[in-house]
Design a protein around this motif. Sequence first.
Motif, mmCIF file in Angstrom:
data_model
loop_
_atom_site.group_PDB
_atom_site.id
_atom_site.type_symbol
_atom_site.label_atom_id
_atom_site.label_comp_id
_atom_site.label_asym_id
_atom_site.label_seq_id
_atom_site.Cartn_x
_atom_site.Cartn_y
_atom_site.Cartn_z
ATOM 1 N N ARG A 1 -7.189 -21.540 15.813
ATOM 2 C CA ARG A 1 -7.956 -20.679 16.696
ATOM 3 C C ARG A 1 -8.151 -19.315 16.050
ATOM 4 O O ARG A 1 -7.281 -18.821 15.357
ATOM 5 C CB ARG A 1 -7.247 -20.515 18.024
ATOM 6 N N CYS A 2 -9.290 -18.730 16.333
ATOM 7 C CA CYS A 2 -9.582 -17.386 15.849
ATOM 8 C C CYS A 2 -8.622 -16.407 16.505
ATOM 9 O O CYS A 2 -8.457 -16.426 17.725
ATOM 10 C CB CYS A 2 -11.028 -17.023 16.161
ATOM 11 N N ARG A 3 -7.989 -15.560 15.707
ATOM 12 C CA ARG A 3 -7.020 -14.628 16.281
ATOM 13 C C ARG A 3 -7.688 -13.498 17.048
ATOM 14 O O ARG A 3 -7.058 -12.808 17.820
ATOM 15 C CB ARG A 3 -6.093 -14.084 15.201
ATOM 16 N N LEU A 4 -8.994 -13.323 16.848
ATOM 17 C CA LEU A 4 -9.694 -12.266 17.577
ATOM 18 C C LEU A 4 -10.214 -12.733 18.925
ATOM 19 O O LEU A 4 -10.154 -12.009 19.904
ATOM 20 C CB LEU A 4 -10.855 -11.727 16.730
ATOM 21 N N CYS A 5 -10.759 -13.957 18.996
ATOM 22 C CA CYS A 5 -11.384 -14.399 20.246
ATOM 23 C C CYS A 5 -10.736 -15.641 20.850
ATOM 24 O O CYS A 5 -11.146 -16.103 21.899
ATOM 25 C CB CYS A 5 -12.871 -14.672 20.014
ATOM 26 N N SER A 6 -9.745 -16.226 20.200
ATOM 27 C CA SER A 6 -9.032 -17.407 20.672
ATOM 28 C C SER A 6 -9.886 -18.665 20.773
ATOM 29 O O SER A 6 -9.498 -19.630 21.408
ATOM 30 C CB SER A 6 -8.361 -17.138 22.028
ATOM 31 N N LYS A 28 1.211 -19.560 10.547
ATOM 32 C CA LYS A 28 1.179 -18.124 10.832
ATOM 33 C C LYS A 28 2.380 -17.462 10.177
ATOM 34 O O LYS A 28 3.502 -17.961 10.253
ATOM 35 C CB LYS A 28 1.238 -17.874 12.338
ATOM 36 N N VAL A 29 2.123 -16.360 9.526
ATOM 37 C CA VAL A 29 3.182 -15.555 8.930
ATOM 38 C C VAL A 29 3.205 -14.244 9.726
ATOM 39 O O VAL A 29 2.175 -13.572 9.811
ATOM 40 C CB VAL A 29 2.904 -15.289 7.436
ATOM 41 N N PRO A 30 4.351 -13.920 10.312
ATOM 42 C CA PRO A 30 4.407 -12.711 11.139
ATOM 43 C C PRO A 30 3.858 -11.485 10.397
ATOM 44 O O PRO A 30 4.188 -11.236 9.243
ATOM 45 C CB PRO A 30 5.903 -12.544 11.441
ATOM 46 N N GLU A 31 2.975 -10.776 11.066
ATOM 47 C CA GLU A 31 2.362 -9.542 10.581
ATOM 48 C C GLU A 31 1.527 -9.726 9.309
ATOM 49 O O GLU A 31 1.210 -8.758 8.631
ATOM 50 C CB GLU A 31 3.422 -8.462 10.376
ATOM 51 N N ALA A 32 1.201 -10.984 8.957
ATOM 52 C CA ALA A 32 0.379 -11.202 7.772
ATOM 53 C C ALA A 32 -0.766 -12.169 8.030
ATOM 54 O O ALA A 32 -1.653 -12.301 7.210
ATOM 55 C CB ALA A 32 1.246 -11.722 6.620
ATOM 56 N N GLY A 33 -0.749 -12.878 9.154
ATOM 57 C CA GLY A 33 -1.811 -13.842 9.441
ATOM 58 C C GLY A 33 -1.452 -15.220 8.929
ATOM 59 O O GLY A 33 -0.281 -15.584 8.831
ATOM 60 N N ASN A 34 -2.460 -16.007 8.597
ATOM 61 C CA ASN A 34 -2.217 -17.356 8.083
ATOM 62 C C ASN A 34 -1.743 -17.284 6.635
ATOM 63 O O ASN A 34 -2.179 -16.428 5.868
ATOM 64 C CB ASN A 34 -3.482 -18.205 8.153
ATOM 65 N N GLY A 35 -0.875 -18.223 6.277
ATOM 66 C CA GLY A 35 -0.387 -18.294 4.905
ATOM 67 C C GLY A 35 -0.166 -19.733 4.507
ATOM 68 O O GLY A 35 -0.065 -20.626 5.347
ATOM 69 N N VAL A 36 -0.117 -19.985 3.213
ATOM 70 C CA VAL A 36 0.183 -21.315 2.693
ATOM 71 C C VAL A 36 1.664 -21.322 2.342
ATOM 72 O O VAL A 36 2.119 -20.525 1.515
ATOM 73 C CB VAL A 36 -0.677 -21.650 1.453
ATOM 74 N N LEU A 37 2.412 -22.206 2.996
ATOM 75 C CA LEU A 37 3.858 -22.274 2.826
ATOM 76 C C LEU A 37 4.266 -23.655 2.331
ATOM 77 O O LEU A 37 3.572 -24.642 2.579
ATOM 78 C CB LEU A 37 4.547 -21.997 4.171
#
Length: 157
Positions: A1-6, A28-37
């Motif tokens: 989902r878009c973090r701005l408009c859901s 989701k990475v806290p305070e960084a957005g999406n990340g590849v883990l």
Amino acid sequence: RCRLCSVAAPFDGLFDAETASLPLRVAKVPEAGNGVLASKGIKYGERILAEKPRLVFPTSDRLHSVCYHCLTNLPEPESTPIAGGHTFCSDTCVAAAQSSFLNVEEAADMASLRQHCDDAGERFPLLAARLACEVIQHEATQTESRPKEAPDEWLHT
């Protein structure tokens, strides 16, 4: 989902089947957005993904020793297909280059850009120029069947 408009993102789940076997996940990475883990332990030197690059451009010192389209090393440059003064590893790469960027790139005469990049030790501007050539050539191909006149709204300021 878009973090701005859901709203559900257009690519949610699109690559799930293709990436299920990879030791990676998007999260989701806290305070960084999406990340590849990593989704499992990865050993040193283990290949986790191999893909063809989306965009390539040979360095000036390798310009005639690699294919101008795929960067494959050329064993004998004199026996390789040539188009527009550039060497290619195969007729397939010549055709691919001509259908994606070569016609516009040749018309643009990028000699001064190449010289600037050589002097500055840069290659990114050449990659950006190649991408622009691909976009222009694609658009020109798509618009060949459209009317050649500019829309009225373009003519009024």
